[in-house]
Write a protein that holds these residues in place. Structure first.
Motif, PDB file in Angstrom:
ATOM      1  N   VAL A  12       0.840  -1.196   0.000  1.00 23.49           N
ATOM      2  CA  VAL A  12       0.000   0.000   0.000  1.00 23.49           C
ATOM      3  C   VAL A  12       0.874   1.244   0.000  1.00 23.49           C
ATOM      4  CG1 VAL A  12      -1.779   1.304   1.243  1.00 23.49           C
ATOM      5  CG2 VAL A  12      -1.811  -1.207   1.250  1.00 23.49           C
ATOM      6  N   LYS A  13       0.471   2.205  -0.832  1.00 24.55           N
ATOM      7  CA  LYS A  13       1.143   3.497  -0.846  1.00 24.55           C
ATOM      8  C   LYS A  13       0.081   4.584  -0.788  1.00 24.55           C
ATOM      9  CE  LYS A  13       4.904   5.975  -3.150  1.00 24.55           C
ATOM     10  NZ  LYS A  13       5.878   5.947  -4.266  1.00 24.55           N
ATOM     11  N   ILE A  14       0.162   5.461   0.211  1.00 27.56           N
ATOM     12  CA  ILE A  14      -0.757   6.584   0.341  1.00 27.56           C
ATOM     13  C   ILE A  14       0.066   7.860   0.339  1.00 27.56           C
ATOM     14  CG2 ILE A  14      -2.504   7.708   1.769  1.00 27.56           C
ATOM     15  CD1 ILE A  14      -3.283   5.006   2.831  1.00 27.56           C
ATOM     16  N   MET A  15      -0.232   8.740  -0.631  1.00 29.11           N
ATOM     17  CA  MET A  15       0.541   9.955  -0.828  1.00 29.11           C
ATOM     18  C   MET A  15      -0.376  11.170  -0.734  1.00 29.11           C
ATOM     19  SD  MET A  15       3.575   8.658  -1.655  1.00 29.11           S
ATOM     20  CE  MET A  15       4.439   9.949  -2.539  1.00 29.11           C
ATOM     21  N   ILE A  16       0.181  12.287  -0.251  1.00 27.37           N
ATOM     22  CA  ILE A  16      -0.492  13.577  -0.246  1.00 27.37           C
ATOM     23  C   ILE A  16       0.149  14.447  -1.325  1.00 27.37           C
ATOM     24  CG2 ILE A  16      -1.192  15.575   1.118  1.00 27.37           C
ATOM     25  CD1 ILE A  16      -2.238  13.035   2.297  1.00 27.37           C
ATOM     26  N   TYR A  17      -0.678  15.118  -2.139  1.00 26.80           N
ATOM     27  CA  TYR A  17      -0.201  16.009  -3.183  1.00 26.80           C
ATOM     28  C   TYR A  17      -0.866  17.369  -3.054  1.00 26.80           C
ATOM     29  CZ  TYR A  17       1.257  11.628  -5.449  1.00 26.80           C
ATOM     30  OH  TYR A  17       1.820  10.426  -5.735  1.00 26.80           O
ATOM     31  N   MET A  36      -0.904  21.267  -7.638  1.00 31.30           N
ATOM     32  CA  MET A  36       0.002  21.268  -8.777  1.00 31.30           C
ATOM     33  C   MET A  36       0.558  19.877  -9.057  1.00 31.30           C
ATOM     34  SD  MET A  36      -0.087  24.325  -9.837  1.00 31.30           S
ATOM     35  CE  MET A  36       1.280  24.343 -10.978  1.00 31.30           C
ATOM     36  N   GLY A  37       0.150  18.905  -8.266  1.00 35.11           N
ATOM     37  CA  GLY A  37       0.617  17.546  -8.444  1.00 35.11           C
ATOM     38  C   GLY A  37       1.934  17.244  -7.771  1.00 35.11           C
ATOM     39  N   ARG A  38       2.438  18.167  -6.950  1.00 39.65           N
ATOM     40  CA  ARG A  38       3.707  17.954  -6.270  1.00 39.65           C
ATOM     41  C   ARG A  38       3.513  17.143  -4.996  1.00 39.65           C
ATOM     42  NH1 ARG A  38       4.973  24.302  -6.900  1.00 39.65           N
ATOM     43  NH2 ARG A  38       3.048  24.242  -5.677  1.00 39.65           N
ATOM     44  N   GLU A  39       4.433  16.194  -4.774  1.00 46.45           N
ATOM     45  CA  GLU A  39       4.335  15.359  -3.584  1.00 46.45           C
ATOM     46  C   GLU A  39       4.568  16.190  -2.327  1.00 46.45           C
ATOM     47  OE1 GLU A  39       6.779  11.753  -1.412  1.00 46.45           O
ATOM     48  OE2 GLU A  39       6.836  11.923  -3.608  1.00 46.45           O
ATOM     49  N   VAL A  40       3.686  16.009  -1.340  1.00 48.06           N
ATOM     50  CA  VAL A  40       3.785  16.722  -0.073  1.00 48.06           C
ATOM     51  C   VAL A  40       4.223  15.781   1.049  1.00 48.06           C
ATOM     52  CG1 VAL A  40       2.501  18.015   1.680  1.00 48.06           C
ATOM     53  CG2 VAL A  40       2.069  18.429  -0.750  1.00 48.06           C
ATOM     54  N   LYS A  41       3.564  14.608   1.117  1.00 48.30           N
ATOM     55  CA  LYS A  41       3.833  13.705   2.232  1.00 48.30           C
ATOM     56  C   LYS A  41       3.539  12.266   1.824  1.00 48.30           C
ATOM     57  CE  LYS A  41       4.485  12.538   6.645  1.00 48.30           C
ATOM     58  NZ  LYS A  41       5.778  12.705   7.340  1.00 48.30           N
ATOM     59  N   ASN A 101       4.784  18.258   5.879  1.00 42.08           N
ATOM     60  CA  ASN A 101       5.342  17.606   4.701  1.00 42.08           C
ATOM     61  C   ASN A 101       6.405  16.581   5.085  1.00 42.08           C
ATOM     62  OD1 ASN A 101       7.686  19.060   5.308  1.00 42.08           O
ATOM     63  ND2 ASN A 101       7.253  20.665   3.785  1.00 42.08           N
ATOM     64  N   ASN A 102       7.072  16.040   4.081  1.00 41.61           N
ATOM     65  CA  ASN A 102       8.071  14.995   4.331  1.00 41.61           C
ATOM     66  C   ASN A 102       9.256  15.496   5.145  1.00 41.61           C
ATOM     67  OD1 ASN A 102       6.836  12.772   3.089  1.00 41.61           O
ATOM     68  ND2 ASN A 102       7.491  13.459   1.052  1.00 41.61           N
ATOM     69  N   LEU A 103       9.435  16.826   5.190  1.00 39.05           N
ATOM     70  CA  LEU A 103      10.530  17.402   5.968  1.00 39.05           C
ATOM     71  C   LEU A 103      10.107  17.769   7.380  1.00 39.05           C
ATOM     72  CD1 LEU A 103      12.068  19.754   3.242  1.00 39.05           C
ATOM     73  CD2 LEU A 103      12.789  17.440   3.873  1.00 39.05           C
ATOM     74  N   GLY A 104       8.849  17.479   7.712  1.00 42.93           N
ATOM     75  CA  GLY A 104       8.350  17.810   9.031  1.00 42.93           C
ATOM     76  C   GLY A 104       7.908  19.251   9.177  1.00 42.93           C
ATOM     77  N   GLN A 105       7.787  19.961   8.055  1.00 45.07           N
ATOM     78  CA  GLN A 105       7.396  21.368   8.090  1.00 45.07           C
ATOM     79  C   GLN A 105       5.884  21.501   7.890  1.00 45.07           C
ATOM     80  OE1 GLN A 105       9.740  22.369   4.706  1.00 45.07           O
ATOM     81  NE2 GLN A 105      11.524  23.009   5.915  1.00 45.07           N
ATOM     82  N   PRO A 106       5.229  22.415   8.604  1.00 44.68           N
ATOM     83  CA  PRO A 106       3.785  22.637   8.393  1.00 44.68           C
ATOM     84  C   PRO A 106       3.534  23.144   6.977  1.00 44.68           C
ATOM     85  CG  PRO A 106       4.521  23.620  10.455  1.00 44.68           C
ATOM     86  CD  PRO A 106       5.764  23.229   9.720  1.00 44.68           C
ATOM     87  N   VAL A 107       2.471  22.671   6.368  1.00 37.70           N
ATOM     88  CA  VAL A 107       2.112  23.118   5.021  1.00 37.70           C
ATOM     89  C   VAL A 107       1.075  24.225   5.122  1.00 37.70           C
ATOM     90  CG1 VAL A 107       2.648  20.883   4.035  1.00 37.70           C
ATOM     91  CG2 VAL A 107       0.309  21.365   4.780  1.00 37.70           C
ATOM     92  N   SER A 108       0.887  24.961   4.051  1.00 33.84           N
ATOM     93  CA  SER A 108      -0.042  26.087   4.046  1.00 33.84           C
ATOM     94  C   SER A 108      -1.476  25.598   3.896  1.00 33.84           C
ATOM     95  CB  SER A 108       0.304  27.043   2.912  1.00 33.84           C
ATOM     96  OG  SER A 108       0.243  26.375   1.666  1.00 33.84           O
ATOM     97  N   ALA A 109      -2.419  26.461   4.254  1.00 37.86           N
ATOM     98  CA  ALA A 109      -3.840  26.143   4.112  1.00 37.86           C
ATOM     99  C   ALA A 109      -4.191  26.010   2.635  1.00 37.86           C
ATOM    100  CB  ALA A 109      -4.689  27.228   4.764  1.00 37.86           C
ATOM    101  N   GLY A 110      -5.206  25.212   2.362  1.00 42.49           N
ATOM    102  CA  GLY A 110      -5.664  25.041   0.990  1.00 42.49           C
ATOM    103  C   GLY A 110      -6.170  23.638   0.749  1.00 42.49           C
TER     104      GLY A 110
END
Length: 740
Positions: free
Chosen positions: A677-682, A685-690, A710-719
């Motif tokens: 199983v692979k679950i990804m967040i984008y 724009m189609g860019r991988e987030v997590k 995100n994958n770097l442990g940084q909070p992402v913006s609203a949207g």
């Protein structure tokens, strides 16, 4: 945008609070207070459904003929699903049907399927245990469903304990579709009994089941009576509610756009966001309409009825009055080519449209184009009608008064008309192609003064023709359907002596051509051909040797057209599909778009006008419905726990909860087998987030949380974000909204 998110958040909080109130009040159920006996089913059992049909004939082996059908003589829910349910009355060419075992099985299957779309709800809740007929000539045509059901309620042979008992009648007076007798236990002496008409059985059963759970009509300002015997309120959705759902009261015609025939795109209200205009109808003199689907920044649509037109068939968008906003022109005709007319709809700039009927009495109106045909600086209309085999030119005098000129070809009918300067003399000529029954391709040479000379190109072309310079010699060739997709070469003077077969729909299993589009869809600087067929959409991709090879993009049923367009901001071509299939069980969309990923794949599907009624207007309403359903099932049946150790029957990805969220949300998914199983967040724009999951998992009911980092442990913006699951061959994508 912030205000929009806050409204969604407020609705979510309100509904979640109401759900908590329901759960708190379960202990006050009057059945418990009165110590009435209850039947508990084993957790792994399904709820038994008994369907009983009322007959006015003593011979219960015979079917029950529909006499006062609410939907007329066409029982569309069951066409091809239960083929033995139909017979033809040749005296008036009407189809009639009766309920049967197959219909009963299909109704229960559809109940399970539609309910499974709700968050955290099992794919299999009900099972059919019996179907039988009851001889009752009195109640067969009862004008009062509640009185009728009160009699059945007292009959223990009909209202049996331990089952959901559903009564079917085919001839209800006063167009009564459904009645719920009691909003109580389906398994004790106060059984929930429903009464429905056979054509709409799955729809009405789920609607009435909603009442059993306590849901009111969402278009009414009313309080909700829950199964717990208490009363709480759920805010009504103001009407018209143009996201159809099973709890609408009933389904308002303003809010339903089934059977799409055509769709075109343009910014109809000048807000910089692409909208859609559609024509939808069964083309049998009922349910037809033209609609404006207003797009928003979230990629969703708000639906507006423009006009009721029983035989709405075709739309074309353009600024007809040259006032700076987009109008649209229409063709309306029935499937028998016995009537038809052409109109244009004037836009006031804000999406309010006024119809102007231009030309009536054109049977089989099937084509309309918006263009300055005579070069005088104003916009004319070029129309075609296959019923009377006419080319109709509507010449604008500059103040939108149109003079009609009709041209009748000597050969074939007029299914589609396109425009181009075929012989390079500076005048716009007409390219006319016949229907699938009258297969001709001709061009009509303009002398620049309103006269046209007919030239036959082929006696074996049909449905669609597109003029385009395919060989780079600066004159217009023509691509058309025949038995194969054919390119007719122009010698520069309008002589088409040479042709090339480009491909055949049968190469990918498709037949009965519908529409062509020519576009460089793969970005390799040469044009490709998209062809819509009745049962699928194919892409004929051009290679370096100018040869075309077909690939299947989408397989369906009763497709009417396809439209390549960029629906989002990823710079990839997407495809809008219009499909009439009312029984496409795995995907109940009529008008939808297939998302391109830039690698010639269109696997992700987005509904525009979904038939799925259980959306309940918003994901929040759907989540509440699912929670109430689970509470009701768990309370009355000791059934359906998402953490149950049993194995789910199919793959499924649920809507995240809560949604919108801040900052944590949970994603639940079902795995029927051990699988990687692979679950990804984008982002959009189609860019991988997590990456949330990427390993081998055992079968079962699963969940994973996301903390908006995100994958770097940084909070992402609203949207808005997309989350996608890949498990074996199963893939699914859903949207979610992060608030800050």
């Amino acid at each position: 945008m912030k205000q929009y998110f806050m409204v969604l958040l407020g609705l979510m909080i309100t509904l979640n609070a109401q759900t908590m109130l329901i759960n708190d009040r379960v202990v006050n159920d009057p059945i418990i207070r009165n110590n009435n006996p209850r039947t508990l089913l084993d957790r792994n059992e399904k709820i038994p459904v008994r369907i009983l049909e009322i007959s006015n004939m003593e011979d219960l082996s015979e079917g029950v003929i529909i006499e006062n059908s609410w939907s007329g003589s066409y029982s569309q829910r069951y066409l091809f699903v239960c083929p033995d349910s139909m017979y033809l009355d040749s005296s008036n060419w009407n189809y009639w049907s009766y309920f049967n075992q197959c219909m009963a099985e299909y109704a229960v299957e559809e109940m399970n399927l539609q309910l499974s779309y709700l968050p955290n709800v099992s794919a299999e809740i009900f099972e059919l245990v019996s179907y039988e007929r009851i001889f009752d000539p009195v109640n067969y045509d009862s004008p009062d469903g509640h009185t009728m059901l009160s009699q059945y309620h007292a009959d223990s042979t009909i209202n049996t304990s331990g089952s959901l008992n559903i009564i079917i009648t085919n001839s209800m007076a006063n167009n009564l579709l459904g009645t719920t007798y009691l909003y109580q236990d389906a398994v004790d002496q106060n059984g929930a009994i429903l009464i429905v008409e056979s054509e709409h059985t799955p729809i009405v059963i789920i609607h009435e089941l909603g009442h059993v759970l306590g849901f009111p009509h969402l278009l009414e300002d009313s309080e909700q009576i829950t199964f717990a015997g208490e009363t709480i309120s759920i805010d009504a959705i103001s009407g018209p509610n143009c996201e159809p759902n099973y709890m609408s009261s009933w389904i308002d015609d303003n809010c339903s756009f089934p059977d799409p025939n055509a769709v075109k795109n343009g910014d109809m209200n000048g807000d910089g966001i692409m909208d859609l205009v559609s024509a939808s109808s069964r083309r049998i003199g009922s349910s037809g309409k033209f609609a404006w689907h207003e797009g928003n920044e979230m990629g969703d649509f708000t639906h507006h009825l423009i006009s009721y037109t029983p035989d709405a068939y075709l739309v074309e968008i353009g600024d007809i009055d040259l006032d700076g906003d987009l109008d649209f022109a229409t063709a309306a005709s029935d499937i028998f080519d016995s009537n038809g007319h052409f109109s244009w709809y004037e836009n006031d700039g804000a999406g309010v449209f006024t119809e102007h009927i231009l030309s009536e009495n054109h049977p089989g109106a099937s084509s309309i184009k918006i263009i300055d045909l005579d070069g005088d600086g104003d916009i004319d209309l070029v129309c075609g009608s296959k019923g009377d085999s006419n080319i109709t030119l509507l010449i604008n005098d500059g103040i939108e008064t149109f003079t009609e000129q009709n041209i009748t070809p000597s050969q074939g009918d007029v299914f589609d008309v396109t425009i181009g300067d075929i012989n390079g003399d500076g005048n716009l000529d007409l390219i006319v192609v016949g229907s699938e029954y009258v297969k001709t391709l001709s061009w009509f040479e303009s002398n620049g003064s309103g006269s046209f000379t007919e030239h036959l190109v082929s006696d074996h072309a049909k449905v669609a023709a597109i003029p385009i310079d395919m060989d780079g010699d600066d004159d217009l060739d023509i691509v058309s359907f025949g038995d194969r997709l054919t390119l007719f070469y122009n010698d520069g003077n309008g002589v088409f002596a040479e042709s090339l077969e480009l491909g055949w729909g049968w190469d990918v299993g498709y037949y009965n051509p519908k529409e062509l589009s020519i576009i460089d869809i793969d970005g390799d600087s040469d044009v490709d051909i998209m062809a819509a067929y009745m049962n699928g959409v194919a892409l004929f991709r051009q290679d370096a040797g100018n040869l075309f090879s077909p690939d299947s993009i989408y397989s369906g049923a009763d497709i009417n057209n396809s439209l390549p367009v960029q629906m989002n901001d990823d710079n990839h071509w997407d495809i809008i599909v219009s499909e009439h299939d009312a029984y496409h069980i795995d995907n109940d969309n009529d008008l939808f778009w297939l998302e391109g990923d830039g690698t010639n794949s269109w696997e992700i599907e987005h509904g525009i006008t979904e038939m799925l009624k259980l959306s309940l207007n918003t994901s929040q309403h759907g989540a509440v419905f699912g929670e109430i359903l689970n509470s009701w099932l768990d309370y009355h049946y000791n059934f359906l726990n998402i953490n149950d150790a049993s194995i789910p029957g199919r793959y499924k990805l649920f809507q995240n909860h809560p949604n919108p969220f801040n900052p944590i949300t949970t994603l639940q998914y079902d795995l029927p087998e051990d699988v990687n199983v692979k679950i990804m967040i984008y982002d959009l724009m189609g860019r991988e987030v997590k990456t949330l999951v990427n390993n081998q998992l055992s079968a079962g009911y699963k969940s994973v949380s996301w903390n908006a980092k995100n994958n770097l442990g940084q909070p992402v913006s609203a949207g808005m974000y997309l989350y996608r699951i890949s498990a074996g061959d199963f893939q699914s994508v859903k949207k979610m909204v992060l608030l800050k």
